[in-house]
Design an enzyme around this catalytic site. Structure first.
Site, short mmCIF file in Angstrom:
data_model
loop_
_atom_site.label_atom_id
_atom_site.label_comp_id
_atom_site.label_asym_id
_atom_site.label_seq_id
_atom_site.Cartn_x
_atom_site.Cartn_y
_atom_site.Cartn_z
CG ASN A 1 -15.18 -5.23 5.81
OD1 ASN A 1 -15.72 -5.35 6.89
ND2 ASN A 1 -15.26 -4.11 5.08
CD GLU A 2 -7.59 -8.28 6.01
OE1 GLU A 2 -7.76 -8.95 4.98
OE2 GLU A 2 -6.60 -7.53 6.17
#
Length: 639
Positions: A162-163
């Site tokens: 999850n950037e």
């Protein structure tokens, strides 16, 4: 420590944090907590549902779980696992596959049922991913949710993949990887160009539903992002900050990963300190930088208003403290890194005697010497010291395949011009070209290609050392065996590397050793090379008298410098010396323009090196000391 004092000390921290002495101790404790959960569920006749992470962070946890299974009978028959993520596209048998990672580091060594293992599928057709992700979520829910979720943290602040920009309620989905994440993975893939741009990951919302969340982080490389996650404001720019909203989360850190937290970095802001020379120096420099004032202009009000009233009371008046720290910094500056002959050395970082010293500069890769301390290297040679340079590894992994073909073509043309064995060279060249045309990401090169790459780096290193002023008999290309051995073995012995290093040191009997002191990545080449030097010296110190007069100075690489309060020797460089250093770096042509492994800084090495040394000089200038063009910094290792 009382609960009240602990709450005061951790008041900047927005979630629970436990700090352990080292990664091993922390990992064993996490593994015990997982084992307790599994056993508790077994006693209840229930399944334990684990969310698992990959990467270097959980490896020792998995190793301890394997030990508990084999030596203490811990069974995993009631365990169901869901992995966080997988690269896309990715074949399950690829070296970089998380399926392969989990099998090698855990699943193949325990009694878990294969049908209870769940890992995102990196082989799906693009149109099937959305349906797979929905079913992955449903399967987790069908088991009643995840009982315990293990997490690491990436330097972008990502959890799972999850950037930055990920929504706090996001579910399992296909994502695009951040450039920094891909650069961090580049060594596993043989270059950033081979790293997939996509991944399938559990979402932050999925992670958040776990009944217990443990985020682990080790080593100084993670310290800055840990601080943001623990003490920063909620922000999609740092997805890990959303964990602050969970009542079930705990961060497990080793001391190095916790270094930037307020209670460790600037403890005077949260508690009374045990002031010593180190903390006083750090605090005064911090205060000057915080207020953008020279040290000698700091006032008692400045101290009182920034958590340092205790220091002013105990050691004041503050102007005396200011003068003490100013003088301490002044005494780190020297134009004589080998010591100034016939001078009073009581206030200098290096000894005056002997006037001409024997020096060994160890360079982990064939260009670290000139990139990190090229100006000092040249200065030592110019001032008449007997300088040796030892290139510890071949650095062959950091040469482009195109360069191999170009050098081979040159040799073929040269041999043909002299009618000397061109046919044999051409046959080898054709084999190389065929291999390169079908080479897989991070596939180990055959010996012939590794040899050419090694010779390219060796030639560049010799050219750079000659330019710095060394004769060929003082240039040592060690090519330590561990570097290539690590390409074929997981458990690498360093004994022959240590013996080879001892032999070189016995040959030179140096008064000074310079070595790369980059410890942010404990598994990196710099750290391994430094450990080899220290072990060699420890053994020699038991029997060789010259070692008692040998000092070891650490330098840093092209990415991060020592903090100002840590510096014990600062060597100023003139504009002309900066240019000479730049030209020495230019001799490493295979690393110019775009190196194979650029790290998290896309600038060329010479640009990084100049910027770093200019920043060091600027830091001294802003503290009220003399203004220089650039400075190279060193810290003395204490045996």
């Amino acid at each position: 420590m009382s609960r009240l004092n602990l709450l005061e000390e951790t008041r900047y921290e927005k979630l629970p944090v436990s700090v352990y002495s080292d990664e091993q101790t922390a990992s064993v404790d996490v593994a015990k907590r997982i084992a307790s959960l599994i056993i508790s569920k077994q006693e209840q006749g229930k399944q334990a549902v684990l969310g698992l992470a990959t990467g270097a962070t959980p490896v020792k946890v998995y190793k301890e779980l394997i030990r508990l299974h084999k030596e203490e009978g811990l069974s995993f028959k009631n365990v169901v696992t869901f992995n966080l993520d997988e690269y896309y596209p990715m074949k399950p048998d690829a070296d970089q596959s998380y399926v392969r990672f989990m099998n090698e580091n855990l699943f193949s060594h325990i009694d878990i049922a294969p049908e209870n293992i769940n890992i995102p599928n990196g082989e799906l057709a693009r149109e099937d991913i959305e349906d797979f992700c929905l079913k992955y979520e449903q399967k987790i829910s069908g088991f009643g949710g995840i009982d315990l979720q293990l997490l690491g943290i990436g330097r972008t602040g990502h959890i799972g993949f999850n950037e930055p920009g990920s929504a706090p309620n996001s579910g399992t989905r296909l994502v695009t990887l951040d450039d920094l994440t891909r650069r961090d993975a580049s060594r596993d893939f043989g270059g950033v160009a081979n790293v997939p741009t996509k991944a399938i990951t559990m979402g932050i919302g999925t992670i958040f539903k776990a009944k217990e969340i443990i985020l682990m982080a080790w080593n100084e490389k993670k310290a800055s992002i840990v601080k943001k996650a623990v003490e920063g404001e909620l922000s999609s720019d740092v997805p890990a900050t959303f964990l602050q909203l969970s009542p079930n989360v705990e961060f497990i850190l080793d001391q190095d990963a916790a270094l930037s937290l307020t209670r460790f970095d600037t403890p005077w802001l949260v508690k009374d300190c045990q002031w010593n020379d180190t903390t006083v120096t750090k605090a005064v420099i911090w205060l000057a930088k915080e207020l953008n004032k020279p040290i000698l202009k700091l006032t008692e009000d400045n101290y009182n208003n920034h958590g340092m009233a205790q220091l002013a009371t105990e050691r004041g008046p503050v102007y005396n403290i200011n003068i003490q720290i100013f003088n301490k910094l002044q005494h780190t500056i020297t134009g004589w890194p080998g010591g100034k002959p016939n001078a009073d050395d009581s206030q200098r970082p290096e000894r005056a005697q002997p006037a001409q010293k024997r020096v060994v500069i160890f360079s982990p890769h064939p260009d670290d010497d000139v990139i990190s301390m090229g100006g000092t290297f040249i200065r030592l040679a110019d001032q008449g010291h007997e300088v040796h340079v030892a290139y510890q590894t071949s650095g062959n992994t950091a040469v482009w395949d195109d360069d191999v073909l170009r050098f081979m073509e040159f040799n073929i043309d040269f041999a043909e011009s002299r009618s000397e064995g061109a046919s044999d060279l051409r046959a080898t060249y054709n084999e190389m070209r065929d291999f390169i045309s079908r080479k897989l990401p991070n596939q180990t090169d055959p010996e012939e290609i590794r040899t050419v790459k090694k010779l390219i780096r060796k030639g560049e290193a010799i050219a750079g050392a000659r330019f710095a002023g060394l004769s060929d008999d003082r240039i040592h290309f060690q090519d330590l065996p561990f570097y290539d051995r690590g390409k074929f073995q997981k458990n690498v012995s360093y004994e022959d590397d240590i013996i080879q290093t001892m032999e070189l040191l016995q040959q030179v009997k140096p008064h000074q050793i310079f070595a790369a002191g980059d410890f942010a990545d404990p598994h990196g080449t710099h750290k391994v090379c430094f450990n080899i030097i220290v072990e060699a010296m420890v053994r020699l110190r038991a029997t060789e008298s010259w070692t008692q007069d040998c000092w070891l100075w650490m330098y840093r690489g092209a990415w991060h410098e020592f903090e100002t309060h840590e510096i014990e020797m600062a060597v100023p460089l003139s504009p002309q010396e900066v240019e000479r250093k730049r030209l020495a770096i230019f001799k490493h042509q295979s690393q110019k323009d775009l190196p194979v492994f650029p790290g998290d800084d896309s600038r060329e090495f010479w640009v990084r090196a100049e910027a770093r040394t200019q920043e060091t000089a600027r830091a001294y200038d802003q503290l009220g000391l003399a203004e220089y063009e650039a400075m190279e910094a060193f810290v003395k290792w204490k045996f």
